[in-house]
Scaffold this motif. Structure first.
Motif, PDB file in Angstrom:
ATOM      1  N   VAL A 292       8.157  84.167  -1.415  1.00 51.33           N
ATOM      2  CA  VAL A 292       9.166  84.191  -0.253  1.00 51.33           C
ATOM      3  C   VAL A 292      10.204  84.935  -1.167  1.00 51.33           C
ATOM      4  O   VAL A 292      10.907  84.528  -1.795  1.00 51.33           O
ATOM      5  CB  VAL A 292       9.473  83.069   0.136  1.00 51.33           C
ATOM      6  CG1 VAL A 292      10.398  83.354   1.215  1.00 51.33           C
ATOM      7  CG2 VAL A 292       8.493  82.155   0.697  1.00 51.33           C
ATOM      8  N   PRO A 293      10.698  86.197  -0.583  1.00 50.05           N
ATOM      9  CA  PRO A 293      11.842  86.865  -1.127  1.00 50.05           C
ATOM     10  C   PRO A 293      13.153  86.257  -1.019  1.00 50.05           C
ATOM     11  O   PRO A 293      13.194  85.498   0.010  1.00 50.05           O
ATOM     12  CB  PRO A 293      11.891  88.337  -0.563  1.00 50.05           C
ATOM     13  CG  PRO A 293      11.186  87.886   0.761  1.00 50.05           C
ATOM     14  CD  PRO A 293       9.930  86.998   0.571  1.00 50.05           C
TER      15      PRO A 293
ATOM     16  N   PRO B 151       1.502  85.637  -0.196  1.00 52.39           N
ATOM     17  CA  PRO B 151       2.362  84.989   0.951  1.00 52.39           C
ATOM     18  C   PRO B 151       2.995  83.544   0.286  1.00 52.39           C
ATOM     19  O   PRO B 151       4.070  83.229   1.093  1.00 52.39           O
ATOM     20  CB  PRO B 151       1.323  84.147   1.853  1.00 52.39           C
ATOM     21  CG  PRO B 151       0.050  84.212   1.168  1.00 52.39           C
ATOM     22  CD  PRO B 151       0.209  85.399   0.050  1.00 52.39           C
ATOM     23  N   ARG B 152       2.924  83.272  -0.964  1.00 58.22           N
ATOM     24  CA  ARG B 152       3.701  82.184  -1.554  1.00 58.22           C
ATOM     25  C   ARG B 152       4.849  82.677  -2.048  1.00 58.22           C
ATOM     26  O   ARG B 152       5.648  81.935  -2.436  1.00 58.22           O
ATOM     27  CB  ARG B 152       2.781  81.385  -2.593  1.00 58.22           C
ATOM     28  CG  ARG B 152       1.472  81.020  -1.869  1.00 58.22           C
ATOM     29  CD  ARG B 152       1.206  79.675  -2.708  1.00 58.22           C
ATOM     30  NE  ARG B 152       2.138  78.616  -2.545  1.00 58.22           N
ATOM     31  CZ  ARG B 152       1.998  77.731  -1.422  1.00 58.22           C
ATOM     32  NH1 ARG B 152       1.055  77.742  -0.488  1.00 58.22           N
ATOM     33  NH2 ARG B 152       2.862  76.550  -1.261  1.00 58.22           N
TER      34      ARG B 152
ATOM     35  N   GLY C 131      18.180  67.163  -7.640  1.00 59.21           N
ATOM     36  CA  GLY C 131      17.670  68.434  -6.970  1.00 59.21           C
ATOM     37  C   GLY C 131      18.569  69.145  -5.943  1.00 59.21           C
ATOM     38  O   GLY C 131      18.186  69.907  -5.384  1.00 59.21           O
TER      39      GLY C 131
ATOM     40  N   TYR D 186      14.673  70.199 -13.138  1.00 62.58           N
ATOM     41  CA  TYR D 186      14.807  69.965 -11.672  1.00 62.58           C
ATOM     42  C   TYR D 186      13.963  68.625 -11.447  1.00 62.58           C
ATOM     43  O   TYR D 186      12.814  68.447 -11.841  1.00 62.58           O
ATOM     44  CB  TYR D 186      14.116  71.144 -10.911  1.00 62.58           C
ATOM     45  CG  TYR D 186      13.849  70.871  -9.470  1.00 62.58           C
ATOM     46  CD1 TYR D 186      14.895  71.108  -8.674  1.00 62.58           C
ATOM     47  CD2 TYR D 186      12.709  70.827  -8.881  1.00 62.58           C
ATOM     48  CE1 TYR D 186      15.031  70.852  -7.450  1.00 62.58           C
ATOM     49  CE2 TYR D 186      12.534  70.952  -7.483  1.00 62.58           C
ATOM     50  CZ  TYR D 186      13.720  70.752  -6.876  1.00 62.58           C
ATOM     51  OH  TYR D 186      13.606  70.675  -5.492  1.00 62.58           O
TER      52      TYR D 186
ATOM     53  N   GLY E 143      19.143  72.629  -7.313  1.00 61.97           N
ATOM     54  CA  GLY E 143      17.934  73.263  -6.853  1.00 61.97           C
ATOM     55  C   GLY E 143      17.989  73.924  -5.302  1.00 61.97           C
ATOM     56  O   GLY E 143      17.342  75.014  -5.139  1.00 61.97           O
ATOM     57  N   ILE E 144      18.242  73.107  -4.494  1.00 56.60           N
ATOM     58  CA  ILE E 144      18.437  73.349  -3.005  1.00 56.60           C
ATOM     59  C   ILE E 144      19.342  74.698  -2.853  1.00 56.60           C
ATOM     60  O   ILE E 144      18.967  75.727  -2.346  1.00 56.60           O
ATOM     61  CB  ILE E 144      18.738  72.213  -2.356  1.00 56.60           C
ATOM     62  CG1 ILE E 144      17.730  71.453  -2.039  1.00 56.60           C
ATOM     63  CG2 ILE E 144      19.241  72.820  -0.661  1.00 56.60           C
ATOM     64  CD1 ILE E 144      18.045  69.929  -1.343  1.00 56.60           C
ATOM     65  N   ASP E 145      20.337  74.704  -3.818  1.00 53.37           N
ATOM     66  CA  ASP E 145      21.362  75.821  -3.387  1.00 53.37           C
ATOM     67  C   ASP E 145      21.024  77.009  -4.060  1.00 53.37           C
ATOM     68  O   ASP E 145      21.108  77.939  -3.481  1.00 53.37           O
ATOM     69  CB  ASP E 145      22.797  75.341  -4.502  1.00 53.37           C
ATOM     70  CG  ASP E 145      23.549  74.463  -3.783  1.00 53.37           C
ATOM     71  OD1 ASP E 145      23.433  74.416  -2.528  1.00 53.37           O
ATOM     72  OD2 ASP E 145      24.533  73.871  -4.161  1.00 53.37           O
TER      73      ASP E 145
ATOM     74  N   GLY F  46      17.617  77.721  -3.708  1.00 47.57           N
ATOM     75  CA  GLY F  46      16.647  78.004  -2.946  1.00 47.57           C
ATOM     76  C   GLY F  46      15.241  77.751  -3.591  1.00 47.57           C
ATOM     77  O   GLY F  46      14.189  78.426  -3.540  1.00 47.57           O
ATOM     78  N   VAL F  47      15.285  76.723  -4.676  1.00 48.87           N
ATOM     79  CA  VAL F  47      14.022  76.573  -5.439  1.00 48.87           C
ATOM     80  C   VAL F  47      13.021  75.846  -4.509  1.00 48.87           C
ATOM     81  O   VAL F  47      13.412  74.943  -3.826  1.00 48.87           O
ATOM     82  CB  VAL F  47      14.588  75.620  -6.511  1.00 48.87           C
ATOM     83  CG1 VAL F  47      13.030  75.064  -7.484  1.00 48.87           C
ATOM     84  CG2 VAL F  47      15.280  76.293  -7.631  1.00 48.87           C
ATOM     85  N   TYR F  48      11.833  76.484  -4.402  1.00 49.44           N
ATOM     86  CA  TYR F  48      10.612  75.680  -3.589  1.00 49.44           C
ATOM     87  C   TYR F  48       9.528  75.499  -4.531  1.00 49.44           C
ATOM     88  O   TYR F  48       8.639  74.981  -3.900  1.00 49.44           O
ATOM     89  CB  TYR F  48      10.458  76.615  -2.443  1.00 49.44           C
ATOM     90  CG  TYR F  48       9.894  78.038  -2.510  1.00 49.44           C
ATOM     91  CD1 TYR F  48       8.494  77.946  -2.670  1.00 49.44           C
ATOM     92  CD2 TYR F  48      10.680  78.904  -2.656  1.00 49.44           C
ATOM     93  CE1 TYR F  48       7.821  79.314  -2.800  1.00 49.44           C
ATOM     94  CE2 TYR F  48      10.130  80.132  -2.790  1.00 49.44           C
ATOM     95  CZ  TYR F  48       8.937  80.382  -2.822  1.00 49.44           C
ATOM     96  OH  TYR F  48       8.241  81.667  -2.995  1.00 49.44           O
TER      97      TYR F  48
ATOM     98  N   PRO G 104      16.842  85.216  -0.610  1.00 48.28           N
ATOM     99  CA  PRO G 104      17.967  85.905  -0.072  1.00 48.28           C
ATOM    100  C   PRO G 104      19.235  86.044  -0.969  1.00 48.28           C
ATOM    101  O   PRO G 104      20.289  86.904  -0.851  1.00 48.28           O
ATOM    102  CB  PRO G 104      18.178  85.119   0.949  1.00 48.28           C
ATOM    103  CG  PRO G 104      17.651  83.835   0.724  1.00 48.28           C
ATOM    104  CD  PRO G 104      16.510  84.063  -0.002  1.00 48.28           C
ATOM    105  N   LEU G 105      18.870  85.171  -2.218  1.00 46.58           N
ATOM    106  CA  LEU G 105      20.022  85.272  -3.174  1.00 46.58           C
ATOM    107  C   LEU G 105      19.975  86.451  -3.879  1.00 46.58           C
ATOM    108  O   LEU G 105      21.205  86.628  -4.811  1.00 46.58           O
ATOM    109  CB  LEU G 105      19.717  83.839  -3.914  1.00 46.58           C
ATOM    110  CG  LEU G 105      19.964  82.747  -3.076  1.00 46.58           C
ATOM    111  CD1 LEU G 105      19.641  81.396  -3.957  1.00 46.58           C
ATOM    112  CD2 LEU G 105      21.525  82.338  -2.854  1.00 46.58           C
TER     113      LEU G 105
END
Lengths: 190, 176
Positions: free
Chosen positions: A29-30, A26-27, A125, A98, A128-130, A132-134, A32-33
């Protein structure tokens, strides 16, 4: 007879769903990029903060963008693998440093080895947001056209490197500049 | 040292203690109405680090960054849809607490109703079956009915006879 078969079928369906569920993470997350153009960025180089690097410089080359930080524990575990890979001179690895203090980042690299052609300091960061880094580390495979073809979430394992990342990079390198190679073409990336 | 000097130093130190106790101010939109909007949008977005929290609830560094991003976007006049789209482009549909309705999420939306429907169908079928079984019990053929009457009558007369016997016996005992 039916009264025995129906519960059995229900049980089998539930068991299959739960069995598949056990295998999912569950961690993860596919992103979208994937198969989308990598967000363009301009960032200062970690080792020369006054000079900046633009991701556009990499057009025409297959490269890896590895998101890392000195505060990231899991980055330590994948680091030797990256150092080894960089010695093979197979594919250029760029680091996205990051949300890190440049001085701490530099001493971390000094201590553990520097596999990066350059590390780019994303102090706030925003890049990183662009992307989709989580969770750090994350590794992006970017093709000649600047399209993200794969993303590894979490530390790169030797298996993921051998079965997916390297074969994919090889395919991308061999393809012509306009060709579209998706990660689904590499068995190990599925 | 004079007591006056001492007092000044103490006062200075006192000033520092209050400084140390003060927390770093958390960034807030200047307009409380705007901050409300920011919080409402943040409550719709999932924190990807701690997946069961919204970015409004979470204190994970990424959640704080994303909330700041939302605040900047609200301040620059972007609508909620634009902001949610911005997040979905980067993090995927998973970032939304309310999944959108589309082909790949159809089972998610319709699943509970589908299960309810199956339950109702099973219930109705079972109830009908039971009702049919009970009706069968009631519907006896003519002969069966006659037999039943005879059996009941026989039982009844037997019981009556037995009762009469015992009451006569009792009466006999009392007499003697």
């Amino acid at each position: 007879m039916l009264r025995y078969i129906v519960p059995l079928l229900v049980f089998l369906v539930v068991a299959v769903f739960l069995g598949v569920g056990l295998d999912l993470n569950p961690r993860e997350v596919p992103s979208p990029l994937i198969d989308k153009p990598a967000p363009v960025f301009n960032l200062p180089k970690l080792h020369a903060l006054e000079t900046s690097f633009s991701s556009k410089e990499m057009l025409g080359k297959v490269w890896l963008l590895n998101v890392w930080a000195s505060w990231c524990v899991a980055c330590r575990s994948e680091h030797p693998l990256l150092v080894q890979l960089s010695r093979a001179n197979f594919v250029p690895i760029y680091g996205l440093n990051y949300k890190d203090e440049p001085n701490e980042a530099k001493s971390w690299l000094q201590q553990l080895g520097d596999p990066y052609v350059a590390s780019l300091s994303d102090y706030e960061g925003k890049v990183g947001i662009d992307y989709g880094v989580y969770g750090v580390p994350e590794t992006f495979v970017i093709d000649k056209q600047g399209v993200i073809r794969h993303k590894v979430i979490g530390p790169v394992t030797p298996a993921a490197l051998d079965n997916c990342v390297l074969p994919l990079v090889e395919k991308l390198q061999q393809a012509s500049a306009q060709a579209v190679v998706k990660r689904t073409e590499v068995e190990g990336c599925a | 040292m004079s007591s006056m000097k001492m007092l000044v130093i103490l006062l200075c130190l006192l000033a520092f203690t209050s400084l140390a106790a003060a927390k770093e101010a958390t960034p807030m939109a200047t307009d409380p109405e705007m901050e409300k909007t920011v919080n409402a949008i943040a409550a719709e977005l999932r924190c990807l680090v701690c997946q069961n929290q919204t970015i409004a609830d979470s204190h994970a560094p990424l959640a704080v960054d994303l909330k700041n991003q939302v605040r900047n976007m609200v301040e620059s006049g972007q609508s909620q849809d634009e902001i949610v789209d911005y997040m979905v482009q980067r993090y995927g549909d998973f970032v939304r607490y309310r999944p959108p309705m589309k082909a790949s999420t159809m089972l998610l939306w319709a699943g509970p109703f589908l299960l309810l429907l199956i339950g109702v169908v099973v219930l109705v079928v079972n109830l009908r079956k039971r009702a049919a079984m009970m009706k069968n019990d009631e519907d006896l053929s003519l002969e069966e009915n006659e037999r039943l009457q005879n059996l009941l009558a026989a039982e009844f007369s037997q019981q009556n006879a037995a009762q009469r016997d015992s009451s006569q016996q009792k009466a006999g005992v009392e007499k003697s």
